[in-house]
Each structure stands twice: as C-alpha cells, then as structure tokens.
Design an enzyme around this catalytic site. Structure first.
Site, PDB file in Angstrom:
ATOM      1  N   ASP A   1       0.785  -1.140   0.011  1.00 45.30           N
ATOM      2  CA  ASP A   1      -0.142  -0.008   0.046  1.00 45.30           C
ATOM      3  C   ASP A   1       0.787   1.209  -0.030  1.00 45.30           C
ATOM      4  OD1 ASP A   1      -1.619   2.024   0.419  1.00 45.30           O
ATOM      5  OD2 ASP A   1      -2.730   1.241   2.405  1.00 45.30           O
TER       6      ASP A   1
ATOM      7  N   TYR B   1      -9.293  15.125  -8.963  1.00 42.36           N
ATOM      8  CA  TYR B   1      -8.352  14.320  -9.669  1.00 42.36           C
ATOM      9  C   TYR B   1      -7.552  15.419 -10.094  1.00 42.36           C
ATOM     10  CZ  TYR B   1      -6.055  11.537 -13.460  1.00 42.36           C
ATOM     11  OH  TYR B   1      -5.462  10.852 -14.292  1.00 42.36           O
TER      12      TYR B   1
HETATM   13  P1  NAD Z   1      -5.632   2.409 -13.018  1.00 42.57           P
HETATM   14  O1  NAD Z   1      -6.706   2.941 -12.123  1.00 42.57           O
HETATM   15  O2  NAD Z   1      -5.679   1.395 -14.074  1.00 42.57           O
HETATM   16  O3  NAD Z   1      -4.591   1.736 -12.127  1.00 42.57           O
HETATM   17  C1  NAD Z   1      -4.004   2.339 -10.745  1.00 42.57           C
HETATM   18  C2  NAD Z   1      -3.580   1.179  -9.985  1.00 42.57           C
HETATM   19  O4  NAD Z   1      -3.070   1.673  -8.887  1.00 42.57           O
HETATM   20  C3  NAD Z   1      -4.600  -0.089  -9.736  1.00 42.57           C
HETATM   21  O5  NAD Z   1      -3.980  -1.385 -10.217  1.00 42.57           O
HETATM   22  C4  NAD Z   1      -4.741   0.130  -8.112  1.00 42.57           C
HETATM   23  O6  NAD Z   1      -4.956  -1.000  -7.547  1.00 42.57           O
HETATM   24  C5  NAD Z   1      -3.413   0.814  -7.638  1.00 42.57           C
HETATM   25  N1  NAD Z   1      -3.282   1.423  -6.511  1.00 42.57           N
HETATM   26  C6  NAD Z   1      -4.445   2.401  -5.937  1.00 42.57           C
HETATM   27  N2  NAD Z   1      -4.134   2.661  -4.722  1.00 42.57           N
HETATM   28  C7  NAD Z   1      -2.881   1.947  -4.354  1.00 42.57           C
HETATM   29  C8  NAD Z   1      -2.049   2.331  -3.146  1.00 42.57           C
HETATM   30  N3  NAD Z   1      -2.641   2.676  -2.179  1.00 42.57           N
HETATM   31  N4  NAD Z   1      -0.855   1.333  -3.297  1.00 42.57           N
HETATM   32  C9  NAD Z   1      -0.476   0.568  -4.238  1.00 42.57           C
HETATM   33  N5  NAD Z   1      -1.297   0.710  -5.463  1.00 42.57           N
HETATM   34  C10 NAD Z   1      -2.467   1.261  -5.485  1.00 42.57           C
HETATM   35  O7  NAD Z   1      -4.732   3.880 -13.522  1.00 42.57           O
HETATM   36  P2  NAD Z   1      -3.971   3.841 -14.905  1.00 42.57           P
HETATM   37  O8  NAD Z   1      -4.727   4.297 -15.816  1.00 42.57           O
HETATM   38  O9  NAD Z   1      -2.947   2.703 -15.076  1.00 42.57           O
HETATM   39  O10 NAD Z   1      -3.114   5.188 -14.498  1.00 42.57           O
HETATM   40  C11 NAD Z   1      -2.049   5.281 -14.087  1.00 42.57           C
HETATM   41  C12 NAD Z   1      -1.240   6.684 -13.722  1.00 42.57           C
HETATM   42  O11 NAD Z   1      -1.671   7.462 -15.011  1.00 42.57           O
HETATM   43  C13 NAD Z   1      -2.170   7.550 -12.843  1.00 42.57           C
HETATM   44  O12 NAD Z   1      -1.486   8.393 -12.148  1.00 42.57           O
HETATM   45  C14 NAD Z   1      -3.149   8.317 -13.626  1.00 42.57           C
HETATM   46  O13 NAD Z   1      -3.691   9.445 -13.093  1.00 42.57           O
HETATM   47  C15 NAD Z   1      -2.347   8.488 -14.919  1.00 42.57           C
HETATM   48  N6  NAD Z   1      -3.233   8.808 -16.455  1.00 42.57           N
HETATM   49  C16 NAD Z   1      -3.782   7.532 -16.806  1.00 42.57           C
HETATM   50  C17 NAD Z   1      -4.708   8.082 -18.076  1.00 42.57           C
HETATM   51  C18 NAD Z   1      -5.545   6.876 -18.582  1.00 42.57           C
HETATM   52  O14 NAD Z   1      -6.229   7.187 -19.559  1.00 42.57           O
HETATM   53  N7  NAD Z   1      -5.323   5.540 -18.106  1.00 42.57           N
HETATM   54  C19 NAD Z   1      -4.661   9.152 -18.337  1.00 42.57           C
HETATM   55  C20 NAD Z   1      -4.011  10.257 -17.898  1.00 42.57           C
HETATM   56  C21 NAD Z   1      -3.218   9.998 -16.605  1.00 42.57           C
END
Ligand code: NAD
Length: 314
Positions: A51, A141
């Site tokens: 975590d 966010y």
């Molecule tokens: P996602 O929600 O698919 O994955 C996030 C992961 O983080 C999940 O597997 C979750 O279990 C894990 N997580 C959450 N809380 C946690 C904690 N306390 N400790 C450890 N793990 C934890 O997100 P994503 O789409 O892979 O995005 C990754 C990053 O990229 C984020 O910062 C997001 O803001 C950024 N982002 C994503 C997109 C997109 O379109 N996917 C666009 C812009 C920015």
C-alpha cells in the site's frame, strides 16, 4: 542490458499492465518489481503486495530490492475520484509524497509521476492547449495532478531529484480495462464492438477529447525516461498529444470493420468533466526538448484494437 532496478507502483492498472513487459524487455525480468494493493490475476515476474499510502511499506520494498527508478502509477482517476473527493485527494497526495520522499531519502536515480490533461480546466484554451496554460481543474483528480506537478518541480529544484512527468491524454489499450476515467468509453466501445453488442456511450457524440494509443504512451514514457537529464527542461509535466476524436468519429471508424455496430448516447456526470478538458493539445515543447512524435492516428489505432481484441475474444 542496463543495470537498474525499476519499481512500478500501481502495476496492475491500465498503464502498468502494458508497461511491465516493456520494462522487463529493457531491464530484464529480475530487475523489474511490480507493486500494487491487490495481487494481479497472473503474476509475471517479481510482485510485491504493497500500500503506497504507507511510507514504511514503500521504504521496505525500495531497500530490499535496491530500487534505482520508480514509476508511480497508483492513483484514483477522474470519474472515480468524484464519488469521494476527500478519499481521492488523500490517496493521490499520500502516495505521491511518499514516493517523492522515499526517492529523496534513498537516492533514487529517476522517478516518473504521470499527470493528465485533467490538470487543465475551464480557463485554459480548449484548442491546441499550450504547455503553460492556466491550470484551474474542475475535478479533485485534476487538483491532485496540479499539486503533484508542483511538488515534483519542488523536489527537483530543492533536492535535485530527477523526477519526470507527462500529461497523458485519454489512453486506449487492449491489455486491460481502464480504471475509472472520463475517457474509458474509448476502450469499452471496442469490447462491445468485437463481441457484436451495441454500446451505450456516457459522453455525447460530439465530445472532442485528446486521446492516445497505449503504444505511443509507452514509447513517450520510455523516451522521456531515457532522455539525457539536460534535455528535460519541464519539471512540472510535459503536454503530450496523439490524436483527438469524438465518440461519433470513433464509432464511424469502428463501423468500417463492423457496419452494423450501433451506439446510443446517454451522457452522465462524466460529460461535465469532459467539457472542462482540452479538445486538442499543443505538445511542441515535448517535441522540441526530447524529440517526441506520435505514430498512431485514429484508423491505425482502431485497426490495432480490433485485431488484438478479436483474438482475445474468439
Ligand atoms: P488504474 O486505475 O488503471 O491503475 C491504478 C493502479 O493503482 C490500480 O491497479 C490500483 O490497484 C493501484 N493502487 C491504487 N491505490 C494504491 C495504493 N495505495 N498502493 C498501491 N497501489 C495502488 O490507473 P492507470 O490508468 O494505469 O493510470 C496510471 C497513472 O496514469 C495515474 O496516475 C493516472 O492518473 C495517470 N493517467 C492515466 C490516464 C489513462 O487514460 N489511463 C490518463 C491520464 C493520466
């Protein structure tokens, strides 16, 4: 093979699932540590259940594996964050500050902290949104992303931490389902289409948004992280553009493969979030500083998504 140990936090998410094999190919499977709150469906390589809101857990993993680089992907995304703003803020900020502080104390060489087009709000120009536009986000966010950009800059200036960042647009991938963002429709629509089902879209048909195919996003990430340190001039976060399209454009593109594919539009609360975001992005600064150039346009991305998902469903 490069001698680095890479820690990917939030490795089971949409980006992590696609990024892990790329990092393993570059650095070797035994040099990439995947970490997440929950265990993955299939473990590929080293996995740590952790975590990231708990600094001691993060420190223990970093020290035990002698980590040299961190990719911090754990976050609560735009749409999901609106269901509980304080929870989303606390999680996004606690994990960020833990990563920056653990990186500083343990002399981590490089840190990647993604931002998002959600950092922009109503007062930024909607078309060709520039690198330095005002940041007045409409979601918790987005507020957490603006704060993260500023904290990253602070750690760079004050402590010399090599922290790098991209403002990702909506990301489209076949490897996993997205995690609760406002552009999730652009992935879900493909799953419906290849299964021969109609799709109900939560954004209106003319909602133009910046998007990117995951291949381009991963290449951008790895190119940014590999660039010589003196080429990285922006320490908040770089604008990054791939393509921009509306749900109607995407539907038409999918219909070139599935002419009978039907989409119904039923906008929900995510429409207001989308309306507060840029429509197209100016990424001149990323192109100039470290040579960014996207490869995937809408037809190419559609072809890849349909080919990849058709094999997994059939
Ligand atoms: P996602 O929600 O698919 O994955 C996030 C992961 O983080 C999940 O597997 C979750 O279990 C894990 N997580 C959450 N809380 C946690 C904690 N306390 N400790 C450890 N793990 C934890 O997100 P994503 O789409 O892979 O995005 C990754 C990053 O990229 C984020 O910062 C997001 O803001 C950024 N982002 C994503 C997109 C997109 O379109 N996917 C666009 C812009 C920015």
């Amino acid at each position: 093979m490069k001698r680095e140990t890479i820690l990917v936090i939030g490795a089971n998410g949409q980006i992590g699932t696609a990024l892990l094999p790329r990092l393993q190919a570059i650095y070797g499977t035994r040099s990439v540590v995947a970490a997440d709150l929950r265990r993955p469906d299939q473990e590929q390589g080293i996995f740590e259940q952790m975590d990231a809101t708990k600094a001691d857990e993060l420190t223990e993993v970093v020290r035990r594996h002698r980590v040299t680089q961190i990719y911090h992907l754990a976050a609560i995304l735009s749409a999901k964050g609106e269901s509980d703003p304080i929870w989303a803020w606390n999680l996004n900020m606690a994990t960020l500050l833990n990563v920056l502080e653990v990186a500083r104390v343990n002399r981590i060489r490089k840190v990647f902290v993604p931002s998002s087009i959600a950092a922009f709000g109503d007062d930024a120009p909607k078309y060709e949104t520039p690198q330095t536009a005002v940041l007045d986000p409409a979601t918790v966010y987005g507020i957490s992303k603006v704060a993260a950009e500023n904290w990253s800059l602070y750690y760079h200036k004050r402590y010399g931490l090599d922290v790098r960042s991209l403002r990702y647009p909506g990301l489209i991938s076949y490897q996993s389902m997205p995690g609760g963002g406002t552009t999730d429709y652009a992935v879900a629509i493909f799953h419906a289409a290849v299964q021969g089902q109609p799709y109900e879209c939560f954004l209106s048909e003319n909602t133009l948004l910046p998007m990117m195919y995951m291949d381009d996003a991963l290449r951008a990430t790895l190119e940014l992280m590999e660039a010589p340190e003196n080429r990285i001039k922006v320490r908040t976060s770089y604008n990054l553009a791939g393509m921009s399209f509306t749900p109607a454009d995407l539907t038409a593109s999918i219909q070139t493969y599935f002419p009978d594919f039907k989409v119904r539009y039923k906008p929900d609360f995510r429409q207001a979030i989308a309306d507060s975001w840029p429509k197209t992005i100016d990424d001149t600064v990323a192109r100039r500083d470290w040579g960014w150039k996207p490869e995937f346009d809408l037809p190419h991305m559609t072809q890849e998504m349909i080919t990849q998902l058709s094999t997994s469903y059939h």
